[in-house]
Design a protein around this motif. Structure first.
Motif, PDB file in Angstrom:
ATOM      1  N   UNK A 104       0.751  -1.185   0.105  1.00  0.00           N
ATOM      2  CA  UNK A 104       0.001   0.001  -0.370  1.00  0.00           C
ATOM      3  C   UNK A 104       0.830   1.429  -0.116  1.00  0.00           C
ATOM      4  N   UNK A 105       1.856   1.377   0.886  1.00  0.00           N
ATOM      5  CA  UNK A 105       2.765   2.390   0.817  1.00  0.00           C
ATOM      6  C   UNK A 105       3.419   2.530  -0.544  1.00  0.00           C
ATOM      7  N   UNK A 106       4.049   1.513  -1.222  1.00  0.00           N
ATOM      8  CA  UNK A 106       4.845   1.603  -2.441  1.00  0.00           C
ATOM      9  C   UNK A 106       3.663   2.066  -3.558  1.00  0.00           C
ATOM     10  N   UNK A 107       2.459   1.299  -3.434  1.00  0.00           N
ATOM     11  CA  UNK A 107       1.533   1.954  -4.474  1.00  0.00           C
ATOM     12  C   UNK A 107       1.075   3.357  -4.487  1.00  0.00           C
ATOM     13  N   UNK A 108       1.117   3.850  -3.207  1.00  0.00           N
ATOM     14  CA  UNK A 108       0.486   5.380  -2.987  1.00  0.00           C
ATOM     15  C   UNK A 108       1.628   6.182  -3.856  1.00  0.00           C
ATOM     16  N   UNK A 109       3.066   6.031  -3.805  1.00  0.00           N
ATOM     17  CA  UNK A 109       3.870   6.497  -4.553  1.00  0.00           C
ATOM     18  C   UNK A 109       3.572   6.555  -6.120  1.00  0.00           C
ATOM     19  N   UNK A 154       1.583 -13.823  -4.492  1.00  0.00           N
ATOM     20  CA  UNK A 154       0.997 -13.017  -5.163  1.00  0.00           C
ATOM     21  C   UNK A 154       1.001 -11.399  -4.823  1.00  0.00           C
ATOM     22  N   UNK A 155       1.360 -11.155  -3.459  1.00  0.00           N
ATOM     23  CA  UNK A 155       1.501 -10.000  -2.848  1.00  0.00           C
ATOM     24  C   UNK A 155       2.782  -9.435  -3.643  1.00  0.00           C
ATOM     25  N   UNK A 156       3.877 -10.280  -3.446  1.00  0.00           N
ATOM     26  CA  UNK A 156       5.196 -10.169  -3.930  1.00  0.00           C
ATOM     27  C   UNK A 156       5.106  -9.801  -5.225  1.00  0.00           C
ATOM     28  N   UNK A 157       4.462 -10.427  -6.302  1.00  0.00           N
ATOM     29  CA  UNK A 157       4.515 -10.196  -7.588  1.00  0.00           C
ATOM     30  C   UNK A 157       3.878  -8.937  -7.731  1.00  0.00           C
ATOM     31  N   UNK A 158       2.777  -8.364  -7.207  1.00  0.00           N
ATOM     32  CA  UNK A 158       2.327  -7.161  -7.048  1.00  0.00           C
ATOM     33  C   UNK A 158       3.346  -5.937  -7.094  1.00  0.00           C
ATOM     34  N   UNK A 159       4.014  -6.277  -5.789  1.00  0.00           N
ATOM     35  CA  UNK A 159       5.109  -5.365  -5.262  1.00  0.00           C
ATOM     36  C   UNK A 159       6.409  -5.099  -6.445  1.00  0.00           C
ATOM     37  N   UNK A 160       6.291  -6.218  -7.433  1.00  0.00           N
ATOM     38  CA  UNK A 160       7.471  -6.321  -8.296  1.00  0.00           C
ATOM     39  C   UNK A 160       6.777  -5.209  -9.402  1.00  0.00           C
ATOM     40  N   UNK A 161       5.622  -5.417  -9.680  1.00  0.00           N
ATOM     41  CA  UNK A 161       4.770  -4.505 -10.665  1.00  0.00           C
ATOM     42  C   UNK A 161       5.131  -3.164 -10.271  1.00  0.00           C
ATOM     43  N   UNK A 162       4.480  -2.994  -9.159  1.00  0.00           N
ATOM     44  CA  UNK A 162       4.604  -1.529  -8.387  1.00  0.00           C
ATOM     45  C   UNK A 162       5.869  -0.757  -8.514  1.00  0.00           C
ATOM     46  N   UNK A 163       7.151  -1.638  -8.131  1.00  0.00           N
ATOM     47  CA  UNK A 163       8.487  -1.048  -8.169  1.00  0.00           C
ATOM     48  C   UNK A 163       8.749  -0.814  -9.699  1.00  0.00           C
ATOM     49  N   UNK A 164       8.448  -1.676 -10.638  1.00  0.00           N
ATOM     50  CA  UNK A 164       8.712  -1.205 -11.936  1.00  0.00           C
ATOM     51  C   UNK A 164       8.130  -0.024 -12.380  1.00  0.00           C
ATOM     52  N   UNK A 165       6.617   0.083 -12.154  1.00  0.00           N
ATOM     53  CA  UNK A 165       6.046   1.366 -12.514  1.00  0.00           C
ATOM     54  C   UNK A 165       6.723   2.755 -11.736  1.00  0.00           C
ATOM     55  N   UNK A 166       6.835   2.497 -10.710  1.00  0.00           N
ATOM     56  CA  UNK A 166       7.596   3.588  -9.962  1.00  0.00           C
ATOM     57  C   UNK A 166       9.000   4.110 -10.560  1.00  0.00           C
ATOM     58  N   UNK A 167       9.628   2.973 -10.927  1.00  0.00           N
ATOM     59  CA  UNK A 167      10.987   3.343 -11.715  1.00  0.00           C
ATOM     60  C   UNK A 167      10.640   3.957 -13.124  1.00  0.00           C
ATOM     61  N   UNK A 168       9.735   3.497 -13.775  1.00  0.00           N
ATOM     62  CA  UNK A 168       9.294   4.091 -15.062  1.00  0.00           C
ATOM     63  C   UNK A 168       8.807   5.456 -14.901  1.00  0.00           C
ATOM     64  N   UNK A 169       7.873   5.806 -13.919  1.00  0.00           N
ATOM     65  CA  UNK A 169       7.331   6.954 -13.757  1.00  0.00           C
ATOM     66  C   UNK A 169       8.163   8.102 -13.360  1.00  0.00           C
TER      67      UNK A 169
END
Length: 76
Positions: free
Chosen positions: A3-8, A55-70
């Protein structure tokens, strides 16, 4: 942590979308398609026997990739 990572990522996406230009439109389409793909991936993983933690760990990987890209696209 997810949730914290996704908020960014939400903040970065809102900033991108607020410009209202072609890049904003592309980001909106990408955001929706990524969410649909992630939901299908999560469901398939659970059906294949993955744990909720995996599953949550995989979502975190997606979120981290989006954070890097954005973040890379963010204006100085």
């Amino acid at each position: 942590m997810l949730a914290v990572e996704a908020s960014e990522v939400v903040r970065l996406r809102c900033e991108t979308l607020s410009h209202g230009d072609e890049a904003a439109g592309q980001e909106a389409v990408l955001m929706v398609s990524e969410k649909i793909a992630a939901a299908f991936e999560a469901a398939a993983s659970l059906l294949a026997g993955a744990t909720p933690t995996a599953v949550v760990q995989r979502y975190r990987e997606h979120v981290a990739a989006n954070a890097r890209r954005l973040s890379a696209n963010e204006a100085p």
